[in-house]
Design an enzyme around this catalytic site. Structure first.
Site, PDB file in Angstrom:
ATOM      1  N   TYR A 200     -52.943  -6.209  13.957  1.00  0.00           N
ATOM      2  CA  TYR A 200     -54.228  -6.775  13.534  1.00  0.00           C
ATOM      3  C   TYR A 200     -55.245  -6.357  14.585  1.00  0.00           C
ATOM      4  O   TYR A 200     -55.113  -6.757  15.744  1.00  0.00           O
ATOM      5  CB  TYR A 200     -54.169  -8.306  13.480  1.00  0.00           C
ATOM      6  CG  TYR A 200     -53.299  -8.875  12.370  1.00  0.00           C
ATOM      7  CD1 TYR A 200     -51.916  -8.981  12.508  1.00  0.00           C
ATOM      8  CD2 TYR A 200     -53.875  -9.343  11.181  1.00  0.00           C
ATOM      9  CE1 TYR A 200     -51.131  -9.520  11.499  1.00  0.00           C
ATOM     10  CE2 TYR A 200     -53.088  -9.891  10.166  1.00  0.00           C
ATOM     11  CZ  TYR A 200     -51.717  -9.973  10.331  1.00  0.00           C
ATOM     12  OH  TYR A 200     -50.946 -10.510   9.333  1.00  0.00           O
ATOM     13  N   PRO A 292     -56.750 -13.085   3.210  1.00  0.00           N
ATOM     14  CA  PRO A 292     -55.409 -12.552   3.492  1.00  0.00           C
ATOM     15  C   PRO A 292     -55.072 -12.420   4.975  1.00  0.00           C
ATOM     16  O   PRO A 292     -53.940 -12.073   5.314  1.00  0.00           O
ATOM     17  CB  PRO A 292     -55.437 -11.165   2.823  1.00  0.00           C
ATOM     18  CG  PRO A 292     -56.876 -10.798   2.771  1.00  0.00           C
ATOM     19  CD  PRO A 292     -57.639 -12.077   2.622  1.00  0.00           C
ATOM     20  N   LYS A 296     -51.055 -15.894   4.026  1.00  0.00           N
ATOM     21  CA  LYS A 296     -50.559 -17.194   3.594  1.00  0.00           C
ATOM     22  C   LYS A 296     -50.544 -17.414   2.077  1.00  0.00           C
ATOM     23  O   LYS A 296     -49.959 -18.398   1.601  1.00  0.00           O
ATOM     24  CB  LYS A 296     -51.409 -18.321   4.238  1.00  0.00           C
ATOM     25  CG  LYS A 296     -51.182 -18.472   5.726  1.00  0.00           C
ATOM     26  CD  LYS A 296     -49.836 -19.104   6.010  1.00  0.00           C
ATOM     27  CE  LYS A 296     -49.396 -19.041   7.449  1.00  0.00           C
ATOM     28  NZ  LYS A 296     -48.203 -18.237   7.664  1.00  0.00           N
ATOM     29  N   TYR A 384     -48.344 -18.817  12.099  1.00  0.00           N
ATOM     30  CA  TYR A 384     -48.068 -17.536  11.432  1.00  0.00           C
ATOM     31  C   TYR A 384     -46.689 -17.544  10.774  1.00  0.00           C
ATOM     32  O   TYR A 384     -46.528 -17.077   9.648  1.00  0.00           O
ATOM     33  CB  TYR A 384     -48.193 -16.379  12.431  1.00  0.00           C
ATOM     34  CG  TYR A 384     -48.232 -15.017  11.754  1.00  0.00           C
ATOM     35  CD1 TYR A 384     -49.441 -14.493  11.300  1.00  0.00           C
ATOM     36  CD2 TYR A 384     -47.075 -14.283  11.555  1.00  0.00           C
ATOM     37  CE1 TYR A 384     -49.485 -13.265  10.660  1.00  0.00           C
ATOM     38  CE2 TYR A 384     -47.112 -13.049  10.916  1.00  0.00           C
ATOM     39  CZ  TYR A 384     -48.325 -12.543  10.470  1.00  0.00           C
ATOM     40  OH  TYR A 384     -48.368 -11.332   9.838  1.00  0.00           O
TER      41      TYR A 384
HETATM   42  C1  PHB Z   1     -49.848  -6.682   3.579  1.00  0.00           C
HETATM   43  O1  PHB Z   1     -50.387  -6.360   2.517  1.00  0.00           O
HETATM   44  O2  PHB Z   1     -48.806  -6.118   3.963  1.00  0.00           O
HETATM   45  C2  PHB Z   1     -50.461  -7.727   4.436  1.00  0.00           C
HETATM   46  C3  PHB Z   1     -51.640  -8.319   4.059  1.00  0.00           C
HETATM   47  C4  PHB Z   1     -52.204  -9.303   4.865  1.00  0.00           C
HETATM   48  C5  PHB Z   1     -51.572  -9.671   6.048  1.00  0.00           C
HETATM   49  C6  PHB Z   1     -50.371  -9.088   6.402  1.00  0.00           C
HETATM   50  C7  PHB Z   1     -49.815  -8.120   5.600  1.00  0.00           C
HETATM   51  O3  PHB Z   1     -52.113 -10.611   6.857  1.00  0.00           O
END
Ligand code: PHB
Ligand code: APR
Length: 389
Positions: A200, A292, A296, A384
């Site tokens: 991230y 996103p 969650k 998380y």
């Molecule tokens: C994903 O699409 O793999 C994805 C999306 C949002 C997140 C983590 C993974 O926070």
């Protein structure tokens, strides 16, 4: 037709509830507005909490997930040109499973077919009726005819734009909402991911996320203006922008390749309260949306389904309404904590057009605190991997 539970929506929430009910011998039908292929064509997030995996185990739909899912014991927060690892396993004793939501949906659909439970796809004009009474029913149109399904309860698992929440009188529902002033441009490509764990990244040019579906398929996102058009983003422009937002070591490890899915999604937080109206129960995106950033969405749908299934199971086993009466309050307690977490990750990781120099300094202080305080990092990790349910 008559069933015990009519489920509106064949997304992960409806399918998971349906499978738990079917396994418990509780008769149910699922109605969806669209077809199976359309549902399986939707690309969504891919991080599963332990609790979600446990429920999929209970539903008997987790064999492929255990074989193909990737266990991640940490992820990286990137800023100031460096990676800072959040040690999820070390701080919480738990890992997350990286496995695409589309695959979760596919596995649940397959299990439903195997168990012979009924799903009606391409049901037009689905409506929910008389849920204030003890004999609710749903109607829908199929092949030019209107049909009716009588039931004891209706589960509204029909997503944010569904009919269930919209059927409740406005005076009976409160909604809470925040829209964020940017979107995420997401790309899927058949290339190996840049790193073994998710990254991230907070960067002056905007947020970026490196995720994956497998060791040969990558899922990437970059923050973009809400009015950007996908057509303006050639693959070349996307890879270039992604690289610029990552620390050098990751930028150099990006393997570009042709994208086979590219879309822009807005970010929103939304909660509707309560989640129960007589015999109508809302679960998943029908009741709440999270941005996103915290991954969650699906996990919250799973905890709703857990509470709702417990209530329904108790009703059919003991004729007790206690679990169903407690559903909305139990679900919402967990929902709001995930809404708070998703909001805080979103605020911490994105560039906002209007925060100014003060807001920027606060964000930098928060990130610095997080990576230098075990207590702060543990709180992030605990959220998380998912709060218990
Ligand atoms: C994903 O699409 O793999 C994805 C999306 C949002 C997140 C983590 C993974 O926070
Ligand atoms: N009538 C019947 N079905 C409907 C209607 C309607 N009027 N409106 C929507 N649906 C169906 C949609 O076609 C969809 O298949 O309801 C389903 C809702 O599925 P999702 O949107 O996936 O919602 P949910 O199951 O709550 O998902 C929870 O998974 O899809 C993600 O973003 C979502 O992360 C969240 C999680």
């Amino acid at each position: 037709m008559r069933v015990q539970v009519a489920i509106i929506g064949s997304g992960p929430a409806g399918l998971l509830l349906g499978q738990l009910l079917t396994n418990a011998g509780i008769d149910n039908v699922i109605l969806d507005r669209v077809g199976k292929d359309y549902i399986l064509g939707r690309v969504r997030a891919g991080v599963l909490e332990d609790g979600t995996v446990r429920l999929l185990d209970e539903a008997g739909a987790s064999a492929r997930l255990h074989a193909e899912g990737l266990q991640h014991g940490g992820f990286s927060l990137a800023f100031d040109g460096r990676n800072h690892r959040i040690d999820l396993a070390g701080m919480t004793g738990k890992k997350v499973t990286v496995y695409g939501q589309t695959e979760v949906t596919r596995d649940l659909m397959q299990e439903r077919e195997r168990s012979g439970a009924k799903t009606i796809y391409e049901a037009d004009n689905v409506n929910v009726h008389d849920f204030g009474s003890t004999s609710p029913y749903t109607t829908y149109e199929h092949g030019g005819k209107t049909r009716r399904i009588d039931c004891d309860f209706i589960a509204g698992c029909d997503g944010f734009h569904g009919v269930s929440r919209r059927s409740v009188p406005e005076s009976a529902i409160s909604t809470y909402e925040r829209a964020y002033p940017f979107g995420w441009l997401g790309v899927l490509a058949e290339v190996p991911p840049v790193a073994n764990e998710l990254i991230y990244a907070n960067h002056a040019r905007g947020f970026a996320l490196c995720s994956m579906r497998s060791m040969t398929r990558s899922r990437y996102y970059v923050q973009c203006p809400l009015d950007d058009k996908v057509e303006a983003w050639s693959d070349e422009r996307f890879w270039d922008e992604l690289r610029r937002r990552l620390p050098l070591e990751n930028a150099e490890a990006v393997t570009p390749g042709p994208s086979f899915e590219k879309s822009i999604a807005p970010l929103r937080s939304f909660v509707a309260e309560p989640m129960r109206f007589g015999g109508l129960f809302l679960a998943g995106d029908a009741a709440h949306i999270v941005p996103p950033t915290g991954a969650k969405g699906l996990n919250l749908a799973a905890s709703d389904v857990h509470y709702l299934f417990e209530g329904l199971h108790e009703y059919y086993a003991d004729r007790s309404m206690a679990g169903l009466d407690a559903y909305s309050q139990r679900a919402l307690q967990r929902v709001w904590k995930a809404v708070r977490f998703s909001w805080s990750m979103t605020m911490m990781m994105h560039r906002f057009p209007d925060t100014g120099a003060f807001g920027q300094k606060i964000q930098e202080a928060e990130l610095d605190y997080l990576v230098h305080s075990r207590a702060a990092a543990t709180a992030l990790a605990e959220n998380y991997v998912g709060l218990p349910f």
